[in-house]
Design a protein around this motif. Sequence first.
Motif, PDB file in Angstrom:
ATOM      1  N   TYR A  26       1.305  -1.408  -0.428  1.00 38.67           N
ATOM      2  CA  TYR A  26      -0.208  -0.013   0.426  1.00 38.67           C
ATOM      3  C   TYR A  26       0.893   1.144   0.149  1.00 38.67           C
ATOM      4  O   TYR A  26       0.511   2.531  -0.803  1.00 38.67           O
ATOM      5  N   ASN A  27       1.802   1.256   0.589  1.00 38.15           N
ATOM      6  CA  ASN A  27       2.686   2.360   1.280  1.00 38.15           C
ATOM      7  C   ASN A  27       4.160   2.021  -0.585  1.00 38.15           C
ATOM      8  O   ASN A  27       4.780   3.071  -0.497  1.00 38.15           O
ATOM      9  N   GLY A  28       3.923   1.282  -1.639  1.00 31.78           N
ATOM     10  CA  GLY A  28       4.728   1.576  -2.847  1.00 31.78           C
ATOM     11  C   GLY A  28       5.556   0.178  -2.401  1.00 31.78           C
ATOM     12  O   GLY A  28       6.610   0.886  -3.714  1.00 31.78           O
ATOM     13  N   GLU A  29       5.882   0.124  -1.420  1.00 35.41           N
ATOM     14  CA  GLU A  29       7.361  -0.508  -0.830  1.00 35.41           C
ATOM     15  C   GLU A  29       6.902  -1.383  -1.402  1.00 35.41           C
ATOM     16  O   GLU A  29       7.381  -3.219  -0.457  1.00 35.41           O
ATOM     17  N   THR A  30       7.443  -2.171  -2.802  1.00 37.75           N
ATOM     18  CA  THR A  30       7.298  -3.661  -2.924  1.00 37.75           C
ATOM     19  C   THR A  30       8.291  -4.736  -3.059  1.00 37.75           C
ATOM     20  O   THR A  30       8.027  -6.529  -2.109  1.00 37.75           O
ATOM     21  N   TYR A  62       3.475   0.904   9.852  1.00 33.95           N
ATOM     22  CA  TYR A  62       2.741   1.604   9.912  1.00 33.95           C
ATOM     23  C   TYR A  62       3.871   3.543   9.862  1.00 33.95           C
ATOM     24  O   TYR A  62       3.608   3.978  10.194  1.00 33.95           O
ATOM     25  N   LEU A  63       5.252   3.226  10.820  1.00 35.20           N
ATOM     26  CA  LEU A  63       5.854   3.593  10.702  1.00 35.20           C
ATOM     27  C   LEU A  63       6.289   4.489   9.146  1.00 35.20           C
ATOM     28  O   LEU A  63       6.177   5.972   9.046  1.00 35.20           O
ATOM     29  N   SER A  64       6.285   3.655   7.893  1.00 32.93           N
ATOM     30  CA  SER A  64       6.812   4.431   6.320  1.00 32.93           C
ATOM     31  C   SER A  64       4.645   5.012   6.488  1.00 32.93           C
ATOM     32  O   SER A  64       5.137   6.244   5.463  1.00 32.93           O
ATOM     33  N   ALA A  65       3.562   4.830   6.574  1.00 35.23           N
ATOM     34  CA  ALA A  65       2.464   5.327   6.418  1.00 35.23           C
ATOM     35  C   ALA A  65       2.684   6.727   7.364  1.00 35.23           C
ATOM     36  O   ALA A  65       2.631   7.623   6.469  1.00 35.23           O
ATOM     37  N   ARG A  66       3.523   6.329   8.932  1.00 32.79           N
ATOM     38  CA  ARG A  66       3.285   7.885   9.380  1.00 32.79           C
ATOM     39  C   ARG A  66       4.724   8.702   8.914  1.00 32.79           C
ATOM     40  O   ARG A  66       4.294   9.892   8.861  1.00 32.79           O
ATOM     41  N   LYS A  67       5.657   8.580   8.197  1.00 32.99           N
ATOM     42  CA  LYS A  67       6.619   9.195   7.683  1.00 32.99           C
ATOM     43  C   LYS A  67       5.985  10.148   6.167  1.00 32.99           C
ATOM     44  O   LYS A  67       5.979  11.018   6.452  1.00 32.99           O
ATOM     45  N   ILE A  68       4.974   9.142   5.579  1.00 34.00           N
ATOM     46  CA  ILE A  68       4.178   9.278   4.125  1.00 34.00           C
ATOM     47  C   ILE A  68       3.808  10.641   4.908  1.00 34.00           C
ATOM     48  O   ILE A  68       3.111  12.025   4.075  1.00 34.00           O
ATOM     49  N   HIS A 108       2.694   5.791  -5.687  1.00 29.51           N
ATOM     50  CA  HIS A 108       2.091   5.470  -5.722  1.00 29.51           C
ATOM     51  C   HIS A 108       1.960   3.742  -4.575  1.00 29.51           C
ATOM     52  O   HIS A 108       2.784   3.003  -4.816  1.00 29.51           O
ATOM     53  N   LYS A 109      -0.214   3.215  -5.581  1.00 28.40           N
ATOM     54  CA  LYS A 109       0.427   1.623  -4.525  1.00 28.40           C
ATOM     55  C   LYS A 109       1.594   0.694  -5.650  1.00 28.40           C
ATOM     56  O   LYS A 109       1.290   0.847  -6.150  1.00 28.40           O
ATOM     57  N   SER A 110       1.956  -0.278  -4.519  1.00 34.11           N
ATOM     58  CA  SER A 110       2.715  -1.503  -5.992  1.00 34.11           C
ATOM     59  C   SER A 110       1.713  -1.876  -6.257  1.00 34.11           C
ATOM     60  O   SER A 110       0.478  -2.490  -5.653  1.00 34.11           O
ATOM     61  N   LEU A 111       1.884  -2.097  -7.396  1.00 34.77           N
ATOM     62  CA  LEU A 111       0.629  -3.018  -7.983  1.00 34.77           C
ATOM     63  C   LEU A 111       0.383  -4.678  -7.396  1.00 34.77           C
ATOM     64  O   LEU A 111      -0.396  -5.062  -7.626  1.00 34.77           O
ATOM     65  N   LEU A 112       1.426  -4.802  -6.511  1.00 33.89           N
ATOM     66  CA  LEU A 112       0.780  -5.990  -5.879  1.00 33.89           C
ATOM     67  C   LEU A 112      -0.069  -6.101  -4.812  1.00 33.89           C
ATOM     68  O   LEU A 112      -0.789  -6.921  -4.601  1.00 33.89           O
TER      69      LEU A 112
END
Length: 286
Positions: free
Chosen positions: A5-9, A50-56, A65-69
């Motif tokens: 969801y955060n785009g970190e494939t 959670y930490l990545s979303a918080r930074k975003i 963008h969201k990852s294709l997966l």
Amino acid sequence: LGQFYNGETVKGILALAGVLGLPLLLPLWTTIDPFIPVILVWTLAILDAYLSARKINRLQKTFRHKSLLFWPETACLILIAAFILAAAAAPHVAAKSVSVAAGVVADTKYPAYAVPLYESAILLAPNDTAIRLEKVRVLHYIGRDTEARSDLSYAIATDPNDTAPLMMTGNLLYDNGEYQASINYFEKALELKPKEAAIWMRKGDAQLMIAVSEMQKMREQYKTLTTGSYSADAASTAPANIDAFESMQSYRDAMTAYNEAIKLDPLVSVEISAHVLASTQTMVEM
């Protein structure tokens, strides 16, 4: 899912590989319960997402963008949730489905990977003897006989009137060269089904192998005695150990069992003839 969801494939793939791979790989090479490592990986993945979303959200990290997966994994989670609901509603049907999948895996080059699937099926239907015996076949094939015997003991205790686990225990002992012990289980099966030709034949096979083993021991003792390698004391006692009558009795017992099998089902005579011929060839080549 959070990483996708955060785009970190890449992070998402690693987390998914840990959650799905550990339950399959750890039982193959370690005795560690995979539950704890899986929970640990899952917890770390949630914390990282959670930490990545918080930074975003704080604009400390760029969100593209969201990852294709993301969507394929979401679909898989929906399917898993549907399967869990179906398993709760009809656990026996779900267990059969999992055991079918395990059977497919067992027929590949990596049958050990089928064992965790069989264990999952057994959790859904612990008293399903057929699924447990399928697991036993795989365990015996990959050399994990101690676990196989444990499952067989459970199956026998669950349904003492079922000959299938008794026969499989006898066959396992037979394959390991424990012929007398295997006969004990074949005889228990005959007490339940005295008119079953296949059981009589397996009992005859075990008794025939005992006869072959006794004949081999007798010949080895005789060769040692005649070559003069015995000491005087050993030579004086060796003939007492050479008992041809014991071997012949085992052979007669085998023929009696075979004859009973042929009476019940004449079609087994061809298979019995092949077994006797192979054993005779073994005795001739000794």
